[in-house]
Design a protein around this motif. Sequence first.
Motif, short mmCIF file in Angstrom:
data_model
loop_
_atom_site.label_atom_id
_atom_site.label_comp_id
_atom_site.label_asym_id
_atom_site.label_seq_id
_atom_site.Cartn_x
_atom_site.Cartn_y
_atom_site.Cartn_z
N GLN A 91 0.85 -1.19 0.00
CA GLN A 91 0.00 0.00 0.00
C GLN A 91 0.88 1.24 0.00
OE1 GLN A 91 -2.78 0.39 3.22
NE2 GLN A 91 -3.99 1.97 2.16
N VAL A 92 0.72 2.07 -1.01
CA VAL A 92 1.62 3.21 -1.20
C VAL A 92 1.11 4.45 -0.48
CG1 VAL A 92 2.37 2.32 -3.44
CG2 VAL A 92 0.45 3.93 -3.34
N GLY A 93 1.99 5.42 -0.36
CA GLY A 93 1.64 6.70 0.26
C GLY A 93 2.53 7.81 -0.28
N SER A 94 2.29 9.02 0.17
CA SER A 94 3.09 10.18 -0.23
C SER A 94 4.01 10.56 0.92
CB SER A 94 2.19 11.37 -0.60
OG SER A 94 1.38 11.06 -1.71
N VAL A 95 5.28 10.72 0.62
CA VAL A 95 6.27 11.08 1.64
C VAL A 95 7.14 12.23 1.12
CG1 VAL A 95 6.39 8.85 2.79
CG2 VAL A 95 7.79 9.26 0.76
N VAL A 96 7.79 12.90 2.04
CA VAL A 96 8.64 14.03 1.68
C VAL A 96 10.09 13.68 1.99
CG1 VAL A 96 9.17 16.46 2.10
CG2 VAL A 96 6.79 15.68 2.13
N PHE A 97 10.95 13.81 0.98
CA PHE A 97 12.39 13.63 1.14
C PHE A 97 13.08 14.87 0.59
CE2 PHE A 97 11.33 9.15 1.58
CZ PHE A 97 12.29 8.69 2.47
#
Length: 658
Positions: A91-97
């Motif tokens: 299950q994918v998600g949005s992340v900040v790098f």
Amino acid sequence: MNRGFGFSPVSCLWRWCSGLVPSLCWTLYCCYCSLLQHQCKMLLDHRSRSEMTRMVSARTNGATPLVMAAKNGHLSCVEYLVERCNADLEQVGSVVFDGETIDGAPPLWCAAAAGHLDVVSYLLEKGANVNATTKTNSTPLRAACFDGHFEIVKYLVEHNSDIEVANRHGHTCLMIACYKGHFEIAKYLIEITANVNRKSVKGNTALHDCAESGSLDIMKLLLDHNAKMDVDSYGMTPLLAASVTGHTHIVEYLISRTDLISRKDKIDALELLGATYVDKKRDMLGALRFWKMAMSERYEQGVMIYPKPVQQSPIAAYENSIEVMTLQQLDEIISDPDEMRMQALLVRERILGPAHPDTSYYIRYRGAVYADTGNFDRCITLWMYALDMQQKILEPLSPMTQSSFVSFAELFSFMMSEAKNRGRRVPVVNFCDMMRVFEKCLREVEVGMYQLTKVVSGCNGILANGGERDTTYFHRTLVITMHLVCLLTKLGPALTSLQRHAMRKAVYQLVQLDPRGSGGATPLHLACSRDSSATVGRFPICTFPSLEVVTLLLEVGADPCATDEQGNTPLHTLASNKQCRRELLTALLAAGAHLDTLNRSGQSFSSLRTSRGQRLHQLINPLHHTSLQCLAAATLRRHGLPYDTILHPRLAQFVDQH
């Protein structure tokens, strides 16, 4: 364990389950507090499977609990979520790098990108897809290569990660390792037979990435493994790429490799490096040194065997300068910095060509430097030359062309505002200059409309990703056009009758094109919308809604009853703003707009303003703007009479709107 939220971890979980606060509390505690695992068990162990599934699938700012736990390296939380809560490994998600949002990131990708080997190992043991990708087609291996996590790279490869999967731009794991300067990773990938000559979508190879980043050690490694000095889609070799970016050590190494580089390649690289020293490093003496080296290479025993191409005609934007042809001429121009700058522009345009982004970029950059010193005429001349170049070479709706239009609008706005400042003497904007830019913008709108027609017809009426991008670019171009119209209206009082006629004629052409922005908005809709004031560049330009722009558009024939895709007329757009000026309302009504026109949601101007806390009678007397025809149409609609089978289609359409 309060952590500043005002609730204990268990209290946060309970409140989330009860719907009193967002799932943020639960997700944050799962990710950042290892002690929370025990408390999670206390709260969740007795929950039903459906409740657990709902909780572990919830997203906070686009990320699931498992995605956040993997990103932050909390192995115990990852284990609990997977083993006890049956969290979906994919299950994918949005992340900040590094300040960039990554959409569609699987948990394994997040752990690999953040450097958590223990989490990577656990997820793979549990069956996570080693080649699962983000929305941009980036794999966990590519994520580990990006940030230099060598042990994770090795582990992923040993567990069957595909080293040749490229992202949407065609950049492979080897390319990103070269660009980021990770020698050990690049060496490892090469040793396991990564393709050293693979090309990206734009034709660049790993050698290009080394040249652009200055990674000489990796470049030598690539060359030792038969990497080729190829060209990208702009005709750029790695040598020229190093010259453009100013990596002198790369250039010096490559030109020493006579087995790889021809004499002409060496000359071009040295001349281009000199241009970079002028514009990027602001080192005139350094530029002269490289230009002299290049000039010496053109001679053999006192005879020029590699002459420069003869310039067909001087370029007015470059002050009619021509390229120097001898060492003596080079010595003469060092005392004239402005001439050195023109030489740099000439060299770059000759070697890179007008299609390369850097050619127009540095022309615009030089113009901006002149503007900063108050030399606006030189700036406008250079920018106009760059804009001509872009419209001839680039595809319609190019972001680079848009950027040029925005720069012009910002410059004109600055000049006009500063002209009011008595403390500075700034020239008044030349009407002809502004009209030339507006006409070019008008041309961009016209070719953009044709481009959108081709895209839609090619997709059988359904826009693909490229079509959606073009629609966004077209809307932005149209908004920029409206800012230029606004700036033209500000020149109005100082214009001659002929100039006013020329301005009205150009705006008439815009109206006749009937361009439609996002949601089917016409120029009149945009002129009535506060959203059009949103900064399209770095600085604010004009304020909307604009009475002057609305009046001008209506005068040249804009339809005040035109509707967008939601059935909104310009009146509806005006009513949706936080504030509504009486002058704008009366201008639209005087031109034939109908107060009682309904959009597809059944809303009128009056109902929209009421929802904003303003009654219609506070603005105008509605009786003065209500016709018998409108009342009759509303009556037909209200009583449900079958008017569509009796009335003329145009009359039936009129009734539909009331």
